[in-house]
Enzyme design. Structure first.
Site, PDB file in Angstrom:
ATOM      1  N   CYS A  13      10.406  10.269 -27.320  1.00  0.00           N
ATOM      2  CA  CYS A  13      10.035   9.273 -28.324  1.00  0.00           C
ATOM      3  C   CYS A  13      10.075   7.887 -27.682  1.00  0.00           C
ATOM      4  O   CYS A  13      11.135   7.428 -27.247  1.00  0.00           O
ATOM      5  CB  CYS A  13      10.981   9.331 -29.513  1.00  0.00           C
ATOM      6  SG  CYS A  13      10.770   7.985 -30.684  1.00  0.00           S
ATOM      7  N   CYS A  16      12.299   5.410 -29.606  1.00  0.00           N
ATOM      8  CA  CYS A  16      13.723   5.694 -29.379  1.00  0.00           C
ATOM      9  C   CYS A  16      14.139   5.208 -27.986  1.00  0.00           C
ATOM     10  O   CYS A  16      15.242   4.677 -27.808  1.00  0.00           O
ATOM     11  CB  CYS A  16      13.995   7.190 -29.499  1.00  0.00           C
ATOM     12  SG  CYS A  16      13.559   7.874 -31.115  1.00  0.00           S
ATOM     13  N   ASP A 401      -5.298 -16.889   2.545  1.00  0.00           N
ATOM     14  CA  ASP A 401      -4.850 -17.495   3.790  1.00  0.00           C
ATOM     15  C   ASP A 401      -5.865 -17.094   4.859  1.00  0.00           C
ATOM     16  O   ASP A 401      -6.547 -16.074   4.723  1.00  0.00           O
ATOM     17  CB  ASP A 401      -3.453 -16.951   4.125  1.00  0.00           C
ATOM     18  CG  ASP A 401      -2.953 -17.476   5.457  1.00  0.00           C
ATOM     19  OD1 ASP A 401      -3.109 -18.676   5.701  1.00  0.00           O
ATOM     20  OD2 ASP A 401      -2.415 -16.676   6.239  1.00  0.00           O
ATOM     21  N   ASP A 587      -0.034 -13.280   4.283  1.00  0.00           N
ATOM     22  CA  ASP A 587       0.719 -12.317   5.098  1.00  0.00           C
ATOM     23  C   ASP A 587       2.157 -12.136   4.619  1.00  0.00           C
ATOM     24  O   ASP A 587       2.864 -11.272   5.111  1.00  0.00           O
ATOM     25  CB  ASP A 587       0.707 -12.716   6.584  1.00  0.00           C
ATOM     26  CG  ASP A 587       1.307 -14.093   6.821  1.00  0.00           C
ATOM     27  OD1 ASP A 587       2.017 -14.592   5.938  1.00  0.00           O
ATOM     28  OD2 ASP A 587       1.063 -14.660   7.896  1.00  0.00           O
ATOM     29  N   ASP A 591       3.699 -17.631   3.872  1.00  0.00           N
ATOM     30  CA  ASP A 591       3.101 -18.014   2.597  1.00  0.00           C
ATOM     31  C   ASP A 591       3.931 -17.599   1.390  1.00  0.00           C
ATOM     32  O   ASP A 591       3.413 -17.506   0.282  1.00  0.00           O
ATOM     33  CB  ASP A 591       1.694 -17.396   2.482  1.00  0.00           C
ATOM     34  CG  ASP A 591       0.767 -17.903   3.567  1.00  0.00           C
ATOM     35  OD1 ASP A 591       0.706 -19.128   3.753  1.00  0.00           O
ATOM     36  OD2 ASP A 591       0.122 -17.078   4.226  1.00  0.00           O
TER      37      ASP A 591
END
Length: 699
Positions: A13, A16, A401, A587, A591
């Site tokens: 459920c 639930c 990038d 990468d 970054d």
């Protein structure tokens, strides 16, 4: 605090499950609680090493029959007997229900014997197919927990009181049959998801003092030597120390082409060895190896719920009380106003209650997200949650990038310009000979380009930082370097070149050396544009000349060069203000801030911890080729969710309206509840069967 994971068996459920998750989260001593309905796994952090009893008590207070199992000790259970018994009972009930229906059509009405036969067949069919449902419904009613079992129990009891014996039996049979089919569909989805676990071998063959010993993979320490026999899976990340073979990495990267390996090659756990015996020095322990990290990402992904999943959780909590109030109004207000009989309006209210159960939506939405995450992992794209599927599906801006993402991150000689009648091969040979002893990346690129050429013998080699190299050839000085080695007159011929060759004071050649574009970059950019992505941007710390050249070659909409990490972050923030959703692809090392700031940060490859931690999705193959497929798949997931929600609400609304006017019968309400649930679950589960190519279709 330690992290624990338990399996909640027999919990089917969704509402639930949500209540159990919330109650545990609000219990002192439990933190970071998440329940994955697709795998039935409950994860949490706690200082208490034995929390099973407390969790079991919480489960029992909400849903009977749930068993808390320590996943580390879980074994495969044989449930065939229970399934067979339930199936037999349901089949008998179907035959009895059919007999009751035929009896109802054949025997005359208002006859005592007809009523007795009809009642006997109907009550037998009802009890055989629904006794567990009624017991659960009664227990939930006592707990004031109104769900579909309570609604069905009340509806069936009322139908018998109203003399609708056959309808009561058919409603129960339909409901049980729907539940049976739904369980099969959900279990099939779970099995498909659990197949991912097969990519992580449990044992490893370790070599110590020349002896091979099979040990649990989790016990192998970093730096150990293991061997992997032909066609075995690699248990831990490492470096090949001996042997040659090929690897099938399709389970990790989605790439079907085999990868050649030999001594010195890095290998990832989960890859399948070819026909060669190899020895590996392990570089990571079991829990940090590639296969384990992939499984962890996929298993924990559903804890990061998408907006629609959160909306459905809130929706379900207020929806049922509202529907009960509406049903009460339908049952009692019209009779009080003198419109019709109260028994008639009670029947209509019961039809509304059964039809309005929100199970179809509550189950299918989380299952859609998790099925999408599982399907994405099959093609080598790891998405960390429903939130990021949504962001990816509606992304109209992609920011890339440059170095290591759109390009290979390796310098190559792209073109050679000659002067004074020299041939390209002569200029290249002289440049490579001059750079013979240099280890500068530019020198390496020139020497690689000159492979196969016969290089002249030079003397008096010198290298000056920032200027280049020089030597003597046939009594004349030869120089190879940047623009600084040119005089003012020679600089007029420099163009876009970055390396020049000067022999005896005369400019004889110019070489354009730059980062090479990935083979798949142009195709990926083209596919993204066909998918309706409006803005494709490149951010780089490289020079404007190099950035402009890459941008033109790939057909990008914008590029920004000479950027520091904080400059990239500023650019992404600006792009976000002009877009529905922004995805950044990088990468994952330099970054990390930008990956985190974007709506969906996508890292290239599984090589770094930064890629895993800071990104929202990972291209596990380390290239861009699967990015358009990930976009198409995420859109398919969102279309599936929207379709299920609209379909379920439309059918339920239609049946409720028909019930108010006395047109809808009880069996129609069961179709609107269980029938719609089955349909929605099957429609969501089909995402796991998604092929590697998904037809583009914008939303």
């Amino acid at each position: 605090m330690n992290r624990y994971t338990y399996t909640l068996e027999n919990l089917n459920c969704a509402r639930c499950a949500s209540k159990i998750e919330n109650k545990i989260a609000n219990t002192q001593g439990f933190e970071n609680v998440s329940f994955n309905f697709a795998t039935k796994n409950l994860s949490f952090s706690s200082e208490n090493s034995d929390s099973v009893l407390k969790i079991q008590q919480i489960c029992d207070s909400i849903e009977d029959g749930v068993i808390v199992v320590d996943r580390s000790k879980k074994t495969k259970e044989k449930q065939s007997g229970k399934i067979n018994f339930n199936t037999v009972m349901l089949i008998i009930a179907i035959f009895l229900g059919a007999a009751a229906f035929v009896t109802h059509l054949v025997l005359p009405e208002n006859q005592t014997y007809s009523t007795v036969i009809l009642f006997t067949l109907s009550i037998a069919a009802t009890l055989l197919s629904g006794y567990k449902i009624f017991l659960k419904g009664l227990k939930n009613a006592v707990k004031l927990k109104i769900d579909e079992t309570v609604l069905l129990t009340v509806a069936v009891a009322a139908a018998f009181c109203l003399g609708e014996f056959v309808e009561a039996a058919m409603v129960t049979i339909l409901f049980s049959l729907g539940e049976f089919i739904e369980d099969i569909a959900v279990d099939a989805s779970r099995r498909d998801i659990e197949k991912l676990a097969q990519i992580r071998p449990d044992t490893a063959t370790i070599i110590k003092n020349g002896t091979e010993t099979v040990v649990p993979a989790e016990s192998v320490k970093t730096g150990s030597i293991i061997n992997v026999k032909p066609y075995e899976r690699i248990p831990l990340d490492g470096v090949v120390t001996n042997g040659k073979s090929t690897l099938d990495t399709s389970a990790l990267t989605g790439e079907s082409l085999p990868v050649d390996i030999s001594a010195g090659s890095e290998v990832m756990s989960g890859a399948i060895n070819g026909n060669g015996l190899i020895e590996i020095r392990t570089t990571k322990e079991y829990n940090n190896s590639t296969a384990a990290r992939i499984l962890q990402l996929v298993e924990e992904a559903s804890a990061r719920k998408g907006q629609k999943e959160k909306l459905i959780t809130r929706f379900a909590s207020i929806y049922t009380p509202i529907v009960i109030i509406i049903a009460a109004v339908i049952a009692f207000i019209p009779p009080l106003l003198g419109i019709g009989e109260i028994t008639e309006w009670i029947y209509r209210a019961l039809v509304c209650l059964v039809a309005s159960c929100p199970c179809a939506i509550v189950i299918s939405v989380p299952l859609s997200y998790y099925s999408g995450i599982g399907a994405a992992s099959k093609i080598g794209v790891l998405i960390k949650g429903g939130k990021y599927i949504e962001a990816l599906s509606k992304a109209d801006s992609f920011v890339f990038d440059k170095t290591g993402t759109l390009t290979n991150g390796k310098l190559e000689v792209e073109s050679i310009t000659t002067f004074s009648g020299y041939a390209e091969s002569d200029v290249l040979a002289l440049a490579a000979a001059c750079e013979k002893y240099s280890v500068h990346p530019v020198a390496t690129a020139i020497k690689k380009k000159a492979e196969g050429l016969k290089l002249p013998l030079l003397s008096d080699y010198k290298e000056a930082a920032g200027h280049g190299t020089s030597a003597v050839y046939n009594g004349k000085k030869i120089e190879c370097g940047g623009i600084k080695i040119l005089n003012n007159e020679q600089k007029k011929f420099a163009g876009n070149a970055s390396v020049f060759v000067v022999y005896g004071g005369e400019l004889i050649g110019a070489l354009e050396v730059s980062d090479s574009v990935r083979a798949e970059s142009q195709e990926v950019i083209s596919k993204l544009k066909k998918l309706g992505v409006k803005n494709i941007v490149m951010l780089t710390g490289d020079s404007r000349n190099n950035a402009e050249k890459i941008s033109k070659k790939l057909g990008l909409d914008e590029f920004y060069s000479n950027l520091l990490p904080n400059d990239k972050l500023e650019k992404v923030d600006r792009i976000k203000t002009q877009s529905k959703s922004v995805c950044f692809v990088g990468d994952g090392i330099n970054d990390a801030p930008v990956l985190s700031a974007s709506d969906c940060g996508i890292a290239m490859g599984l090589g770094s911890e930064a890629a895993i931690e800071s990104s929202d999705a990972v291209l596990s193959s380390g290239n861009l080729i699967k990015l358009p497929d990930a976009v198409k798949l995420s859109r398919k997931v969102m279309r599936t969710i929207k379709t299920n929600i609209i379909f379920a609400l439309t059918v339920k609304a239609a049946v409720i309206i028909l019930a108010v006017f006395g047109i809808a019968a009880m069996w129609m309400s069961v179709i609107a509840d269980t029938g719609v649930s089955v349909t929605c679950v099957l429609y969501a589960a089909r995402l796991l069967k998604t092929k590697k190519e998904v037809e583009p279709n914008n939303i």
